[in-house]
Design a protein around this motif. Structure first.
Motif, PDB file in Angstrom:
ATOM      1  N   LEU A 160       0.823  -1.201   0.000  1.00 56.05           N
ATOM      2  CA  LEU A 160       0.000   0.000   0.000  1.00 56.05           C
ATOM      3  C   LEU A 160       0.863   1.260   0.000  1.00 56.05           C
ATOM      4  O   LEU A 160       0.575   2.217  -0.727  1.00 56.05           O
ATOM      5  CB  LEU A 160      -0.945  -0.011   1.204  1.00 56.05           C
ATOM      6  CG  LEU A 160      -2.000   1.092   1.256  1.00 56.05           C
ATOM      7  CD1 LEU A 160      -2.804   1.164  -0.034  1.00 56.05           C
ATOM      8  CD2 LEU A 160      -2.910   0.882   2.448  1.00 56.05           C
ATOM      9  N   LEU A 161       1.936   1.250   0.785  1.00 60.18           N
ATOM     10  CA  LEU A 161       2.849   2.390   0.774  1.00 60.18           C
ATOM     11  C   LEU A 161       3.447   2.612  -0.611  1.00 60.18           C
ATOM     12  O   LEU A 161       3.547   3.749  -1.080  1.00 60.18           O
ATOM     13  CB  LEU A 161       3.977   2.170   1.779  1.00 60.18           C
ATOM     14  CG  LEU A 161       3.738   2.659   3.194  1.00 60.18           C
ATOM     15  CD1 LEU A 161       4.888   2.249   4.096  1.00 60.18           C
ATOM     16  CD2 LEU A 161       3.553   4.158   3.230  1.00 60.18           C
ATOM     17  N   ALA A 162       3.847   1.520  -1.256  1.00 60.73           N
ATOM     18  CA  ALA A 162       4.419   1.631  -2.602  1.00 60.73           C
ATOM     19  C   ALA A 162       3.401   2.241  -3.559  1.00 60.73           C
ATOM     20  O   ALA A 162       3.746   3.090  -4.400  1.00 60.73           O
ATOM     21  CB  ALA A 162       4.881   0.259  -3.097  1.00 60.73           C
ATOM     22  N   MET A 163       2.141   1.851  -3.429  1.00 60.50           N
ATOM     23  CA  MET A 163       1.111   2.409  -4.299  1.00 60.50           C
ATOM     24  C   MET A 163       0.912   3.897  -4.005  1.00 60.50           C
ATOM     25  O   MET A 163       0.859   4.716  -4.928  1.00 60.50           O
ATOM     26  CB  MET A 163      -0.215   1.665  -4.135  1.00 60.50           C
ATOM     27  CG  MET A 163      -1.297   2.200  -5.055  1.00 60.50           C
ATOM     28  SD  MET A 163      -2.862   1.323  -4.916  1.00 60.50           S
ATOM     29  CE  MET A 163      -3.464   1.957  -3.365  1.00 60.50           C
ATOM     30  N   LEU A 164       0.816   4.254  -2.737  1.00 62.07           N
ATOM     31  CA  LEU A 164       0.583   5.656  -2.384  1.00 62.07           C
ATOM     32  C   LEU A 164       1.759   6.546  -2.791  1.00 62.07           C
ATOM     33  O   LEU A 164       1.563   7.657  -3.290  1.00 62.07           O
ATOM     34  CB  LEU A 164       0.304   5.787  -0.883  1.00 62.07           C
ATOM     35  CG  LEU A 164      -1.019   5.177  -0.415  1.00 62.07           C
ATOM     36  CD1 LEU A 164      -1.074   5.148   1.108  1.00 62.07           C
ATOM     37  CD2 LEU A 164      -2.209   5.924  -0.995  1.00 62.07           C
ATOM     38  N   ILE A 165       2.968   6.055  -2.598  1.00 60.67           N
ATOM     39  CA  ILE A 165       4.150   6.815  -3.018  1.00 60.67           C
ATOM     40  C   ILE A 165       4.177   6.933  -4.548  1.00 60.67           C
ATOM     41  O   ILE A 165       4.458   7.996  -5.096  1.00 60.67           O
ATOM     42  CB  ILE A 165       5.433   6.167  -2.464  1.00 60.67           C
ATOM     43  CG1 ILE A 165       5.506   6.376  -0.946  1.00 60.67           C
ATOM     44  CG2 ILE A 165       6.679   6.719  -3.152  1.00 60.67           C
ATOM     45  CD1 ILE A 165       6.578   5.579  -0.237  1.00 60.67           C
ATOM     46  N   LEU A 184      -8.746   7.038  -6.846  1.00 60.07           N
ATOM     47  CA  LEU A 184      -9.729   6.429  -5.948  1.00 60.07           C
ATOM     48  C   LEU A 184     -10.057   5.002  -6.376  1.00 60.07           C
ATOM     49  O   LEU A 184     -10.243   4.121  -5.522  1.00 60.07           O
ATOM     50  CB  LEU A 184     -10.997   7.289  -5.882  1.00 60.07           C
ATOM     51  CG  LEU A 184     -10.831   8.635  -5.171  1.00 60.07           C
ATOM     52  CD1 LEU A 184     -12.089   9.476  -5.312  1.00 60.07           C
ATOM     53  CD2 LEU A 184     -10.475   8.436  -3.701  1.00 60.07           C
ATOM     54  N   ARG A 185     -10.100   4.757  -7.688  1.00 59.32           N
ATOM     55  CA  ARG A 185     -10.337   3.379  -8.167  1.00 59.32           C
ATOM     56  C   ARG A 185      -9.218   2.452  -7.725  1.00 59.32           C
ATOM     57  O   ARG A 185      -9.457   1.324  -7.304  1.00 59.32           O
ATOM     58  CB  ARG A 185     -10.461   3.353  -9.699  1.00 59.32           C
ATOM     59  CG  ARG A 185     -11.831   3.746 -10.215  1.00 59.32           C
ATOM     60  CD  ARG A 185     -12.031   3.373 -11.681  1.00 59.32           C
ATOM     61  NE  ARG A 185     -10.992   3.884 -12.562  1.00 59.32           N
ATOM     62  CZ  ARG A 185     -11.039   5.087 -13.137  1.00 59.32           C
ATOM     63  NH1 ARG A 185     -12.063   5.899 -12.927  1.00 59.32           N
ATOM     64  NH2 ARG A 185     -10.060   5.479 -13.944  1.00 59.32           N
ATOM     65  N   MET A 186      -7.969   2.925  -7.817  1.00 57.78           N
ATOM     66  CA  MET A 186      -6.824   2.094  -7.391  1.00 57.78           C
ATOM     67  C   MET A 186      -6.895   1.800  -5.899  1.00 57.78           C
ATOM     68  O   MET A 186      -6.671   0.663  -5.459  1.00 57.78           O
ATOM     69  CB  MET A 186      -5.506   2.791  -7.730  1.00 57.78           C
ATOM     70  CG  MET A 186      -5.153   2.739  -9.195  1.00 57.78           C
ATOM     71  SD  MET A 186      -3.503   3.433  -9.455  1.00 57.78           S
ATOM     72  CE  MET A 186      -3.921   4.965 -10.257  1.00 57.78           C
ATOM     73  N   ILE A 187      -7.193   2.828  -5.118  1.00 60.40           N
ATOM     74  CA  ILE A 187      -7.276   2.645  -3.662  1.00 60.40           C
ATOM     75  C   ILE A 187      -8.378   1.652  -3.325  1.00 60.40           C
ATOM     76  O   ILE A 187      -8.173   0.703  -2.558  1.00 60.40           O
ATOM     77  CB  ILE A 187      -7.507   4.003  -2.956  1.00 60.40           C
ATOM     78  CG1 ILE A 187      -6.251   4.877  -3.051  1.00 60.40           C
ATOM     79  CG2 ILE A 187      -7.926   3.800  -1.498  1.00 60.40           C
ATOM     80  CD1 ILE A 187      -6.448   6.321  -2.654  1.00 60.40           C
ATOM     81  N   ASP A 188      -9.540   1.852  -3.902  1.00 58.54           N
ATOM     82  CA  ASP A 188     -10.672   0.968  -3.598  1.00 58.54           C
ATOM     83  C   ASP A 188     -10.424  -0.455  -4.073  1.00 58.54           C
ATOM     84  O   ASP A 188     -10.793  -1.421  -3.393  1.00 58.54           O
ATOM     85  CB  ASP A 188     -11.964   1.524  -4.191  1.00 58.54           C
ATOM     86  CG  ASP A 188     -12.460   2.762  -3.433  1.00 58.54           C
ATOM     87  OD1 ASP A 188     -12.128   2.888  -2.229  1.00 58.54           O
ATOM     88  OD2 ASP A 188     -13.146   3.601  -4.032  1.00 58.54           O
ATOM     89  N   ALA A 189      -9.793  -0.608  -5.236  1.00 59.33           N
ATOM     90  CA  ALA A 189      -9.497  -1.953  -5.737  1.00 59.33           C
ATOM     91  C   ALA A 189      -8.541  -2.676  -4.786  1.00 59.33           C
ATOM     92  O   ALA A 189      -8.713  -3.867  -4.492  1.00 59.33           O
ATOM     93  CB  ALA A 189      -8.898  -1.887  -7.140  1.00 59.33           C
ATOM     94  N   PHE A 190      -7.551  -1.965  -4.294  1.00 62.57           N
ATOM     95  CA  PHE A 190      -6.607  -2.579  -3.349  1.00 62.57           C
ATOM     96  C   PHE A 190      -7.336  -2.991  -2.071  1.00 62.57           C
ATOM     97  O   PHE A 190      -7.189  -4.112  -1.590  1.00 62.57           O
ATOM     98  CB  PHE A 190      -5.461  -1.624  -3.020  1.00 62.57           C
ATOM     99  CG  PHE A 190      -4.455  -2.216  -2.067  1.00 62.57           C
ATOM    100  CD1 PHE A 190      -3.407  -2.971  -2.529  1.00 62.57           C
ATOM    101  CD2 PHE A 190      -4.593  -2.039  -0.690  1.00 62.57           C
ATOM    102  CE1 PHE A 190      -2.487  -3.538  -1.667  1.00 62.57           C
ATOM    103  CE2 PHE A 190      -3.670  -2.614   0.187  1.00 62.57           C
ATOM    104  CZ  PHE A 190      -2.620  -3.364  -0.297  1.00 62.57           C
TER     105      PHE A 190
END
Length: 195
Positions: A160-165, A184-190
């Protein structure tokens, strides 16, 4: 009678002017002269508050981290588990003009941290705190029964950190492809994948 100077307030003004200058013009353009000119103060007066550019950059990064952490605490509020984790992610992602500006400070800071042990330590401490929050929210979600993924929480936190960074870089460099809806789609999918 001598004029009273609020030194802490003046220091805060300098830090705020610096992070805005970095965000708007880039870290190389945020010289001591440019910072002092943006505040209409003598260049030499800056040295009373900060001995060099690196110390101002460090303070600007700390300011952005503190502001982000304060917004995260406010957004998360009393939420726990996945709701808290989603609120955390939404506040960390560069979805607003403010968070995009902050990302423009964070990205060049990373480059400087590669060659400066003090800045690297500051970055490491910041990421360690973020990771701890994510793990805490994941543990709450497991206790609530909303996270059932077999992947260990520390690995999920790093993913999740890697995605947010990564979103910070993508949102600045690919604004059309990585706008608010895409983030938001990426966050929700994760987060959906954790169930």
């Amino acid at each position: 009678m001598p004029k009273y100077v609020d030194h802490e307030g003046r220091r805060t003004e300098i830090v705020e002017a610096t992070w805005r200058l970095i965000a708007e013009r880039g870290i190389e353009e945020a010289t001591m002269r440019a910072i002092s000119e943006s505040l209409d103060m003598a260049n030499g007066a800056l040295k009373y508050y900060f001995p060099d550019k690196n110390s101002i950059i460090r303070a600007a990064f700390e300011h952005v981290v503190a502001a982000t952490n304060a917004r995260v605490r406010e957004r998360v509020g009393e939420a726990t588990g996945l709701a808290a984790l989603r609120a955390f992610c939404v506040e960390m992602a560069p979805l607003t003009e403010l968070t995009k500006l902050e990302a423009r400070v964070v990205l060049p800071f990373w480059q400087r941290a590669l060659s400066d042990p003090d800045l690297e330590r500051l970055h490491t401490d910041s990421v360690t705190l973020l990771r701890a929050h994510i793990v805490e929210f994941l543990q709450q979600a497991r206790a609530e029964g909303t996270v059932r993924a077999s992947t260990p929480d520390d690995v999920l936190a790093d993913q999740l950190l890697a995605m947010l960074i990564g979103l910070q870089a993508l949102a600045l460099l690919d604004q059309d492809g990585t706008g608010e809806a895409a983030q938001l789609r990426m966050i929700d999918a994760f987060l959906d994948s954790l169930a």
